[in-house]
Structure formats: C-alpha cells, structure tokens
Design a protein around this motif. Structure first.
Motif, PDB file in Angstrom:
ATOM      1  N   MET A   1      -1.826  14.565  10.175  1.00 12.81           N
ATOM      2  CA  MET A   1      -0.787  14.320  11.155  1.00 12.81           C
ATOM      3  C   MET A   1      -0.316  12.874  11.111  1.00 12.81           C
ATOM      4  O   MET A   1       0.864  12.618  11.046  1.00 12.81           O
ATOM      5  CB  MET A   1      -1.344  14.689  12.538  1.00 12.81           C
ATOM      6  N   ASN A   2      -1.263  11.897  11.122  1.00 15.12           N
ATOM      7  CA  ASN A   2      -0.877  10.488  11.101  1.00 15.12           C
ATOM      8  C   ASN A   2      -0.113  10.163   9.837  1.00 15.12           C
ATOM      9  O   ASN A   2       0.837   9.398   9.860  1.00 15.12           O
ATOM     10  CB  ASN A   2      -2.106   9.588  11.207  1.00 15.12           C
ATOM     11  N   ARG A   3      -0.542  10.736   8.697  1.00 13.47           N
ATOM     12  CA  ARG A   3       0.139  10.450   7.435  1.00 13.47           C
ATOM     13  C   ARG A   3       1.563  10.994   7.467  1.00 13.47           C
ATOM     14  O   ARG A   3       2.488  10.359   6.998  1.00 13.47           O
ATOM     15  CB  ARG A   3      -0.629  11.042   6.269  1.00 13.47           C
ATOM     16  N   THR A   4       1.754  12.194   8.062  1.00 12.43           N
ATOM     17  CA  THR A   4       3.087  12.772   8.158  1.00 12.43           C
ATOM     18  C   THR A   4       3.996  11.882   8.991  1.00 12.43           C
ATOM     19  O   THR A   4       5.120  11.596   8.597  1.00 12.43           O
ATOM     20  CB  THR A   4       3.007  14.176   8.779  1.00 12.43           C
ATOM     21  N   ILE A   5       3.514  11.443  10.136  1.00 15.25           N
ATOM     22  CA  ILE A   5       4.310  10.563  10.993  1.00 15.25           C
ATOM     23  C   ILE A   5       4.633   9.274  10.257  1.00 15.25           C
ATOM     24  O   ILE A   5       5.762   8.809  10.271  1.00 15.25           O
ATOM     25  CB  ILE A   5       3.569  10.265  12.311  1.00 15.25           C
ATOM     26  N   PHE A   6       3.636   8.698   9.568  1.00 15.02           N
ATOM     27  CA  PHE A   6       3.866   7.461   8.835  1.00 15.02           C
ATOM     28  C   PHE A   6       4.899   7.667   7.727  1.00 15.02           C
ATOM     29  O   PHE A   6       5.783   6.856   7.535  1.00 15.02           O
ATOM     30  CB  PHE A   6       2.560   6.929   8.239  1.00 15.02           C
ATOM     31  N   SER A   7       4.814   8.801   7.013  1.00 16.04           N
ATOM     32  CA  SER A   7       5.756   9.072   5.926  1.00 16.04           C
ATOM     33  C   SER A   7       7.180   9.201   6.459  1.00 16.04           C
ATOM     34  O   SER A   7       8.115   8.665   5.882  1.00 16.04           O
ATOM     35  CB  SER A   7       5.366  10.349   5.182  1.00 16.04           C
ATOM     36  N   ILE A   8       7.320   9.914   7.561  1.00 17.09           N
ATOM     37  CA  ILE A   8       8.652  10.065   8.159  1.00 17.09           C
ATOM     38  C   ILE A   8       9.172   8.713   8.613  1.00 17.09           C
ATOM     39  O   ILE A   8      10.308   8.347   8.342  1.00 17.09           O
ATOM     40  CB  ILE A   8       8.603  11.069   9.338  1.00 17.09           C
TER      41      ILE A   8
ATOM     42  N   ASP B   1     -11.358   6.110   8.321  1.00 20.13           N
ATOM     43  CA  ASP B   1     -10.790   5.272   9.378  1.00 20.13           C
ATOM     44  C   ASP B   1      -9.319   5.651   9.561  1.00 20.13           C
ATOM     45  O   ASP B   1      -8.419   4.944   9.131  1.00 20.13           O
ATOM     46  CB  ASP B   1     -10.939   3.795   8.999  1.00 20.13           C
ATOM     47  N   THR B   2      -9.068   6.781  10.234  1.00 18.83           N
ATOM     48  CA  THR B   2      -7.706   7.312  10.338  1.00 18.83           C
ATOM     49  C   THR B   2      -6.755   6.383  11.087  1.00 18.83           C
ATOM     50  O   THR B   2      -5.552   6.463  10.899  1.00 18.83           O
ATOM     51  CB  THR B   2      -7.693   8.695  11.026  1.00 18.83           C
ATOM     52  N   MET B   3      -7.278   5.511  11.919  1.00 20.91           N
ATOM     53  CA  MET B   3      -6.416   4.585  12.645  1.00 20.91           C
ATOM     54  C   MET B   3      -6.403   3.199  12.008  1.00 20.91           C
ATOM     55  O   MET B   3      -5.748   2.290  12.503  1.00 20.91           O
ATOM     56  CB  MET B   3      -6.866   4.475  14.107  1.00 20.91           C
ATOM     57  N   GLY B   4      -7.136   3.042  10.911  1.00 23.09           N
ATOM     58  CA  GLY B   4      -7.235   1.746  10.253  1.00 23.09           C
ATOM     59  C   GLY B   4      -5.950   1.355   9.543  1.00 23.09           C
ATOM     60  O   GLY B   4      -5.209   2.200   9.054  1.00 23.09           O
TER      61      GLY B   4
ATOM     62  N   ILE C   1     -11.583  -2.964  -8.146  1.00 17.11           N
ATOM     63  CA  ILE C   1     -12.222  -2.179  -7.084  1.00 17.11           C
ATOM     64  C   ILE C   1     -13.719  -2.483  -6.950  1.00 17.11           C
ATOM     65  O   ILE C   1     -14.429  -1.784  -6.233  1.00 17.11           O
ATOM     66  CB  ILE C   1     -12.005  -0.665  -7.301  1.00 17.11           C
ATOM     67  N   ASN C   2     -14.183  -3.527  -7.599  1.00 21.73           N
ATOM     68  CA  ASN C   2     -15.612  -3.858  -7.550  1.00 21.73           C
ATOM     69  C   ASN C   2     -16.122  -4.079  -6.132  1.00 21.73           C
ATOM     70  O   ASN C   2     -17.265  -3.756  -5.823  1.00 21.73           O
ATOM     71  CB  ASN C   2     -15.917  -5.097  -8.394  1.00 21.73           C
ATOM     72  N   SER C   3     -15.310  -4.630  -5.244  1.00 17.70           N
ATOM     73  CA  SER C   3     -15.774  -4.935  -3.887  1.00 17.70           C
ATOM     74  C   SER C   3     -15.742  -3.730  -2.952  1.00 17.70           C
ATOM     75  O   SER C   3     -16.257  -3.807  -1.837  1.00 17.70           O
ATOM     76  CB  SER C   3     -14.942  -6.070  -3.291  1.00 17.70           C
ATOM     77  N   LEU C   4     -15.177  -2.616  -3.384  1.00 16.67           N
ATOM     78  CA  LEU C   4     -15.129  -1.428  -2.531  1.00 16.67           C
ATOM     79  C   LEU C   4     -16.485  -0.734  -2.531  1.00 16.67           C
ATOM     80  O   LEU C   4     -17.104  -0.561  -3.576  1.00 16.67           O
ATOM     81  CB  LEU C   4     -14.077  -0.434  -3.032  1.00 16.67           C
ATOM     82  N   SER C   5     -16.930  -0.325  -1.353  1.00 18.70           N
ATOM     83  CA  SER C   5     -18.171   0.442  -1.270  1.00 18.70           C
ATOM     84  C   SER C   5     -17.863   1.910  -1.595  1.00 18.70           C
ATOM     85  O   SER C   5     -16.708   2.319  -1.634  1.00 18.70           O
ATOM     86  CB  SER C   5     -18.787   0.302   0.122  1.00 18.70           C
ATOM     87  N   ALA C   6     -18.913   2.689  -1.818  1.00 21.04           N
ATOM     88  CA  ALA C   6     -18.732   4.105  -2.104  1.00 21.04           C
ATOM     89  C   ALA C   6     -18.044   4.771  -0.914  1.00 21.04           C
ATOM     90  O   ALA C   6     -18.319   4.453   0.242  1.00 21.04           O
ATOM     91  CB  ALA C   6     -20.072   4.760  -2.378  1.00 21.04           C
ATOM     92  N   GLY C   7     -17.127   5.678  -1.197  1.00 28.66           N
ATOM     93  CA  GLY C   7     -16.425   6.379  -0.130  1.00 28.66           C
ATOM     94  C   GLY C   7     -15.089   6.906  -0.601  1.00 28.66           C
ATOM     95  O   GLY C   7     -14.737   6.822  -1.774  1.00 28.66           O
ATOM     96  N   ASP C   8     -14.350   7.471   0.343  1.00 28.18           N
ATOM     97  CA  ASP C   8     -13.032   8.031   0.073  1.00 28.18           C
ATOM     98  C   ASP C   8     -11.966   7.044   0.526  1.00 28.18           C
ATOM     99  O   ASP C   8     -12.046   6.493   1.629  1.00 28.18           O
ATOM    100  CB  ASP C   8     -12.841   9.355   0.812  1.00 28.18           C
ATOM    101  N   TYR C   9     -10.963   6.865  -0.317  1.00 27.82           N
ATOM    102  CA  TYR C   9      -9.885   5.918  -0.049  1.00 27.82           C
ATOM    103  C   TYR C   9      -8.537   6.589  -0.250  1.00 27.82           C
ATOM    104  O   TYR C   9      -8.402   7.508  -1.049  1.00 27.82           O
ATOM    105  CB  TYR C   9      -9.990   4.702  -0.989  1.00 27.82           C
ATOM    106  N   GLU C  10      -7.549   6.103   0.504  1.00 24.89           N
ATOM    107  CA  GLU C  10      -6.186   6.560   0.326  1.00 24.89           C
ATOM    108  C   GLU C  10      -5.371   5.392  -0.210  1.00 24.89           C
ATOM    109  O   GLU C  10      -5.305   4.327   0.403  1.00 24.89           O
ATOM    110  CB  GLU C  10      -5.597   7.048   1.650  1.00 24.89           C
ATOM    111  N   LEU C  11      -4.773   5.611  -1.349  1.00 26.07           N
ATOM    112  CA  LEU C  11      -3.925   4.614  -1.991  1.00 26.07           C
ATOM    113  C   LEU C  11      -2.483   4.940  -1.618  1.00 26.07           C
ATOM    114  O   LEU C  11      -2.083   6.107  -1.611  1.00 26.07           O
ATOM    115  CB  LEU C  11      -4.120   4.699  -3.505  1.00 26.07           C
ATOM    116  N   MET C  12      -1.726   3.920  -1.261  1.00 23.60           N
ATOM    117  CA  MET C  12      -0.324   4.115  -0.902  1.00 23.60           C
ATOM    118  C   MET C  12       0.528   3.147  -1.712  1.00 23.60           C
ATOM    119  O   MET C  12       0.247   1.948  -1.748  1.00 23.60           O
ATOM    120  CB  MET C  12      -0.105   3.869   0.594  1.00 23.60           C
ATOM    121  N   VAL C  13       1.554   3.679  -2.357  1.00 22.58           N
ATOM    122  CA  VAL C  13       2.516   2.843  -3.071  1.00 22.58           C
ATOM    123  C   VAL C  13       3.852   2.994  -2.350  1.00 22.58           C
ATOM    124  O   VAL C  13       4.337   4.112  -2.164  1.00 22.58           O
ATOM    125  CB  VAL C  13       2.639   3.240  -4.561  1.00 22.58           C
TER     126      VAL C  13
END
Length: 156
Positions: free
Chosen positions: A1-8, A104-107, A127-139
């Motif tokens: 939902m947040n991504r949809t609002i942000f995209s719009i 972190d959906t509100m991050g 990306i060496n400083s990133l800890s293990a986890g899921d990330y969303e990349l946005m261009v």
C-alpha cells in the motif's frame, strides 16, 4: 500500500522541491538536497527550451530496473545496478538511486547515488556495509519537471 501511494505521488510530482520531499531525506542531506534541487531546476529549464516547438505535452519519463532483478540474492560488492529510462519528449534525464530496509515500511529511503545528469544508466553500489536482510532498491528518473520510479527487492 505505501509503495503504491509513493509511486502515484512520485508520478504526479511537478516541482523539484516536491521531488526532494518525496525522497525522504533528512536535514543532514541539506547540501545534497539543495544541489539536487538546483540540478532539477536546470534540467527542467533546458528541457522546456528544447520542447518549445513540440506539440506533444510534457509526459513523465519511464524507467525499468534491469539489474538486480526483484528476488535476487546478492553478496558481491560492488553490486551492479542498471536501468533503462526513456522519455517520449526526448528530454534529457537525470536519475537518483536509493534504498530502504523492507521490514521498515515507514523508513526513509537512503540515497546511494545522488541526483545525476545526464542519466548514467548504471551504478556500482558498495553493499559491504549492509547487514543481512531484505532491501528495496528504488531508481528515480526525472526530466526536471515530471518524475517516475522503479523498484527492485533484493536479499543480502
């Protein structure tokens, strides 16, 4: 939902200052934000001059992330990030690359490549400083007046 609002919201952006507000930057990014805003204004002014004799109204540029693809597991650094961006008006384009932790959906998104013109079409991300986890990349792509975004989710 947040991504949809942000995209719009991103697709409807009409000014450089709104583009920067949507970036989620904090006050520590002020000099970078001011440089990005100035670059957007300069790009918009140049594209307006180039569109003066066109009958087609200005339309938002389009963007697709080529690499990394959504669902990719990444570990090697630097990570090659590439995209294609097109503009129906043949405007010159600029881009910015950002990421956030998926949990972190509100991050706010963190910039890894500040707004750059002309569009470089790729970027090497350490990306060496990133800890293990899921990330969303946005261009984000912008012609200085209108913007658009593309997303890719990756796992480190």
């Amino acid at each position: 939902m947040n991504r949809t609002i942000f995209s719009i919201f991103s697709a409807m952006i009409l000014t450089g200052s709104l583009f920067l507000a949507a970036c989620g930057g904090d006050s520590q990014d002020q000099p970078q934000a001011q440089q990005s805003q100035q670059a957007l204004q300069n790009l918009d002014a140049e594209n307006q001059k180039n569109r003066a004799n066109q009958t087609l109204p200005n339309v938002p540029p389009q963007i697709t992330i080529i690499s990394p693809s959504t669902g990719s597991s990444v570990s090697a650094s630097p990570l090659a990030v590439s995209w294609t961006a097109t503009d129906q008006n043949n405007d010159k384009l600029g881009v910015e690359v950002q990421y956030r932790v998926v949990a972190d959906t509100m991050g706010a998104y963190q910039s890894v490549m500040p707004f750059t013109t002309p569009d470089p079409k790729n970027f090497s991300w350490n990306i060496n400083s990133l800890s293990a986890g899921d990330y969303e990349l946005m261009v984000k792509v912008s012609d200085g007046s209108l913007s658009n975004v593309a997303f890719s989710r990756i796992k480190k």
